[in-house]
Design a protein around this motif. Structure first.
Motif, PDB file in Angstrom:
ATOM      1  N   VAL A 141      22.608 -58.762  51.739  1.00  0.00           N
ATOM      2  CA  VAL A 141      23.681 -58.277  52.596  1.00  0.00           C
ATOM      3  C   VAL A 141      24.067 -56.879  52.145  1.00  0.00           C
ATOM      4  O   VAL A 141      24.211 -56.615  50.941  1.00  0.00           O
ATOM      5  CB  VAL A 141      24.920 -59.198  52.516  1.00  0.00           C
ATOM      6  N   ASP A 142      24.254 -55.977  53.122  1.00  0.00           N
ATOM      7  CA  ASP A 142      24.876 -54.679  52.884  1.00  0.00           C
ATOM      8  C   ASP A 142      26.304 -54.767  53.405  1.00  0.00           C
ATOM      9  O   ASP A 142      26.528 -55.007  54.600  1.00  0.00           O
ATOM     10  CB  ASP A 142      24.118 -53.565  53.609  1.00  0.00           C
ATOM     11  N   LEU A 143      27.251 -54.578  52.523  1.00  0.00           N
ATOM     12  CA  LEU A 143      28.662 -54.787  52.843  1.00  0.00           C
ATOM     13  C   LEU A 143      29.427 -53.490  52.676  1.00  0.00           C
ATOM     14  O   LEU A 143      29.251 -52.779  51.677  1.00  0.00           O
ATOM     15  CB  LEU A 143      29.242 -55.871  51.918  1.00  0.00           C
ATOM     16  N   GLU A 144      30.305 -53.197  53.649  1.00  0.00           N
ATOM     17  CA  GLU A 144      31.150 -52.010  53.574  1.00  0.00           C
ATOM     18  C   GLU A 144      32.499 -52.344  54.196  1.00  0.00           C
ATOM     19  O   GLU A 144      32.579 -52.887  55.303  1.00  0.00           O
ATOM     20  CB  GLU A 144      30.517 -50.828  54.305  1.00  0.00           C
ATOM     21  N   VAL A 145      33.560 -52.035  53.459  1.00  0.00           N
ATOM     22  CA  VAL A 145      34.925 -52.216  53.942  1.00  0.00           C
ATOM     23  C   VAL A 145      35.625 -50.867  53.843  1.00  0.00           C
ATOM     24  O   VAL A 145      35.726 -50.294  52.747  1.00  0.00           O
ATOM     25  CB  VAL A 145      35.684 -53.278  53.113  1.00  0.00           C
ATOM     26  N   THR A 146      36.093 -50.352  54.975  1.00  0.00           N
ATOM     27  CA  THR A 146      36.787 -49.060  55.008  1.00  0.00           C
ATOM     28  C   THR A 146      38.154 -49.236  55.632  1.00  0.00           C
ATOM     29  O   THR A 146      38.388 -50.166  56.411  1.00  0.00           O
ATOM     30  CB  THR A 146      35.988 -48.014  55.798  1.00  0.00           C
ATOM     31  N   ASP A 147      39.061 -48.328  55.274  1.00  0.00           N
ATOM     32  CA  ASP A 147      40.363 -48.295  55.945  1.00  0.00           C
ATOM     33  C   ASP A 147      40.730 -46.841  56.206  1.00  0.00           C
ATOM     34  O   ASP A 147      40.105 -45.916  55.666  1.00  0.00           O
ATOM     35  CB  ASP A 147      41.435 -49.009  55.116  1.00  0.00           C
ATOM     36  N   ASP A 148      41.715 -46.630  57.057  1.00  0.00           N
ATOM     37  CA  ASP A 148      42.145 -45.269  57.415  1.00  0.00           C
ATOM     38  C   ASP A 148      43.546 -44.985  56.906  1.00  0.00           C
ATOM     39  O   ASP A 148      44.310 -44.252  57.531  1.00  0.00           O
ATOM     40  CB  ASP A 148      42.090 -45.073  58.937  1.00  0.00           C
ATOM     41  N   GLY A 149      43.887 -45.576  55.766  1.00  0.00           N
ATOM     42  CA  GLY A 149      45.196 -45.331  55.181  1.00  0.00           C
ATOM     43  C   GLY A 149      45.328 -43.905  54.681  1.00  0.00           C
ATOM     44  O   GLY A 149      44.347 -43.154  54.585  1.00  0.00           O
ATOM     45  N   PRO A 150      46.540 -43.483  54.334  1.00  0.00           N
ATOM     46  CA  PRO A 150      46.784 -42.080  53.930  1.00  0.00           C
ATOM     47  C   PRO A 150      46.353 -41.793  52.510  1.00  0.00           C
ATOM     48  O   PRO A 150      47.159 -41.443  51.659  1.00  0.00           O
ATOM     49  CB  PRO A 150      48.302 -41.950  54.083  1.00  0.00           C
ATOM     50  N   HIS A 151      45.068 -41.961  52.232  1.00  0.00           N
ATOM     51  CA  HIS A 151      44.541 -41.652  50.895  1.00  0.00           C
ATOM     52  C   HIS A 151      43.822 -40.319  50.964  1.00  0.00           C
ATOM     53  O   HIS A 151      43.029 -40.079  51.853  1.00  0.00           O
ATOM     54  CB  HIS A 151      43.574 -42.734  50.413  1.00  0.00           C
ATOM     55  N   ARG A 152      44.088 -39.452  50.024  1.00  0.00           N
ATOM     56  CA  ARG A 152      43.488 -38.125  50.030  1.00  0.00           C
ATOM     57  C   ARG A 152      42.276 -38.091  49.109  1.00  0.00           C
ATOM     58  O   ARG A 152      42.256 -38.775  48.100  1.00  0.00           O
ATOM     59  CB  ARG A 152      44.494 -37.072  49.577  1.00  0.00           C
ATOM     60  N   PRO A 153      41.272 -37.274  49.434  1.00  0.00           N
ATOM     61  CA  PRO A 153      40.092 -37.181  48.570  1.00  0.00           C
ATOM     62  C   PRO A 153      40.472 -36.748  47.162  1.00  0.00           C
ATOM     63  O   PRO A 153      41.309 -35.875  46.976  1.00  0.00           O
ATOM     64  CB  PRO A 153      39.226 -36.121  49.268  1.00  0.00           C
ATOM     65  N   GLY A 154      39.826 -37.351  46.175  1.00  0.00           N
ATOM     66  CA  GLY A 154      40.048 -36.981  44.781  1.00  0.00           C
ATOM     67  C   GLY A 154      41.248 -37.655  44.157  1.00  0.00           C
ATOM     68  O   GLY A 154      41.509 -37.501  42.982  1.00  0.00           O
ATOM     69  N   ARG A 155      42.007 -38.413  44.942  1.00  0.00           N
ATOM     70  CA  ARG A 155      43.183 -39.085  44.405  1.00  0.00           C
ATOM     71  C   ARG A 155      42.892 -40.571  44.305  1.00  0.00           C
ATOM     72  O   ARG A 155      42.643 -41.230  45.310  1.00  0.00           O
ATOM     73  CB  ARG A 155      44.387 -38.831  45.300  1.00  0.00           C
ATOM     74  N   ALA A 156      42.912 -41.090  43.107  1.00  0.00           N
ATOM     75  CA  ALA A 156      42.552 -42.491  42.904  1.00  0.00           C
ATOM     76  C   ALA A 156      43.681 -43.393  43.386  1.00  0.00           C
ATOM     77  O   ALA A 156      44.851 -43.104  43.174  1.00  0.00           O
ATOM     78  CB  ALA A 156      42.271 -42.763  41.421  1.00  0.00           C
TER      79      ALA A 156
END
Length: 391
Positions: free
Chosen positions: A331-346
């Motif tokens: 299985v290839d699994l991917e879970v994404t969301d569009d929350g307000p997370h900025r690149p480079g910020r953990a």
């Protein structure tokens, strides 16, 4: 400058010898102008020579240089030799405790006061000498404090790294124990099925041989499935050679085991997440193979943990997308969301164990978890699991 410091750290004797030679060469012209004579030059060299040991024995070097300088200048005029005094003052301030400075500074001030009272030095010269001595002492103390501060920071960083590694090992051990318990339920269930099928086959061998053969085929299939799950369990527990807590296996006639969630329960999981207020879209490609309940449990738990993190950290109005692509091997699994997370910020972890748990599950099936921010906004968890050897 960093390369120079590196050379000095590797060769301190050479660096101190070079400093002594440099100061002697700088003071030689002023001394030569006063013509110290044949006897004066050996004394001049003798004043600078102890500087070679200024790091190893700063107090001994200071008193040797200072007393030699005082005795020599009482009989021979060696003005250039005064350059050795700031160097030894700096060494005492840099390499010895602060309380060791008081007798050293007292000796300097007494000598300056005596020479001023005897009229050998003017008031301006005494002030200048005090300024030079104070500069050398303050520079040495400042560098000593700075190095002590850096050493404390390095020790703290090493301690935090050890604590972090220890916490990671504890989290991994706890997660392996939890996975082992889940695997135990699966294996125990399979063994109970095998026992029941074998008993039924034994009873019907004479009366219904074809039915008995069918039951034995199911026994073999169930046994292979249990063997695959046990192989993954042993792979998880191999690191550290620590066994999971012993849990008694229920008898076949005992209470039924609660089934672990799997591929068929993902829709119900998403319904629960939607009911919690997070819109989720599911995209499937292909159909899952006959990989056993452990494979379905791993996929279910990874999706569950990824969506739980989205609920906790995605913020209001966030949505999620779960993509499952079934192949012949896994299985290839991917879970994404569009929350307000900025690149480079953990994204701050909820308890520090979520990602460790996903990583342990993925590793048990030859995969690894990639988690991080998306280029514009949002978060992504992606992994590929291979179940070819588990069937």
């Amino acid at each position: 400058m960093e390369s120079v410091r590196s050379v000095v750290r590797r060769h301190p004797w050479g660096a101190d010898a070079g400093l002594a030679l440099l100061l002697a060469l700088m003071g030689a012209p002023a001394t030569a102008a006063r013509d110290p004579g044949v006897a004066g030059w050996p004394i001049f060299v003798l004043i600078f020579l102890p500087l070679v040991w200024r790091r190893r024995a700063p107090l001994v070097v200071y008193w040797t240089v200072f007393l030699t300088w005082v005795a020599a200048n009482a009989t021979v005029d060696l003005p250039g030799s005064v350059l050795a005094l700031p160097a030894v003052l700096y060494a005492v301030a840099r390499y010895r405790p602060r309380h060791a400075l008081w007798p050293v500074l007292a000796a300097v001030e007494i000598d300056l006061a005596v020479t001023w009272l005897l009229g050998h030095q003017s008031g301006a010269t005494v002030i200048q000498a005090n300024a030079v001595a104070a500069t050398a002492v303050l520079l040495g103390m400042n560098l000593r404090t700075h190095r002590a501060y850096l050493a404390a920071l390095e020790e703290r960083a090493r301690r935090l790294e050890r604590e972090r590694d220890q916490q990671a090992r504890l989290a991994a051990a706890a997660e392996r124990t939890r996975i082992a318990r889940e695997m135990h339920d699966i294996v125990a269930h399979n063994l109970a099925v095998i026992v029941a099928l074998a008993d039924a086959a034994a009873l019907t061998t004479m009366t219904a041989p074809r039915g008995a053969a069918d039951k034995m085929e199911k026994v073999a299939a169930t046994g292979r499935e249990a063997l695959g799950e046990m192989r993954h369990l042993l792979g998880l527990m191999r690191e550290g050679r620590e066994a999971a807590p012993s849990v008694p296996v229920p008898e076949p006639s005992g209470p039924a085991l609660v089934p672990q969630p799997g591929f068929d329960d993902i829709d119900q999981l998403l319904d629960q997440v939607r009911a919690a207020g997070l819109p989720v879209v599911l995209t499937r490609e292909g159909e899952p193979g006959r990989w056993g309940p452990g494979a379905g449990l791993a996929v279910y738990r990874i999706v569950q943990e990824a969506l739980t993190n989205t609920i906790k950290h995605g913020g209001p109005g966030a949505g999620a997308h779960v993509r499952l692509r079934y192949t012949s091997a896994g299985v290839d699994l991917e879970v994404t969301d569009d929350g307000p997370h900025r690149p480079g910020r953990a994204r701050p972890p909820a308890d520090g164990h979520g990602l460790a748990g996903m990583a342990e599950r993925a590793a048990s099936y030859g995969g690894n978890v990639e988690a991080g921010p998306l280029p514009d906004a949002g978060w992504r968890v992606r992994t590929s699991l291979r179940f070819g050897d588990a069937a």
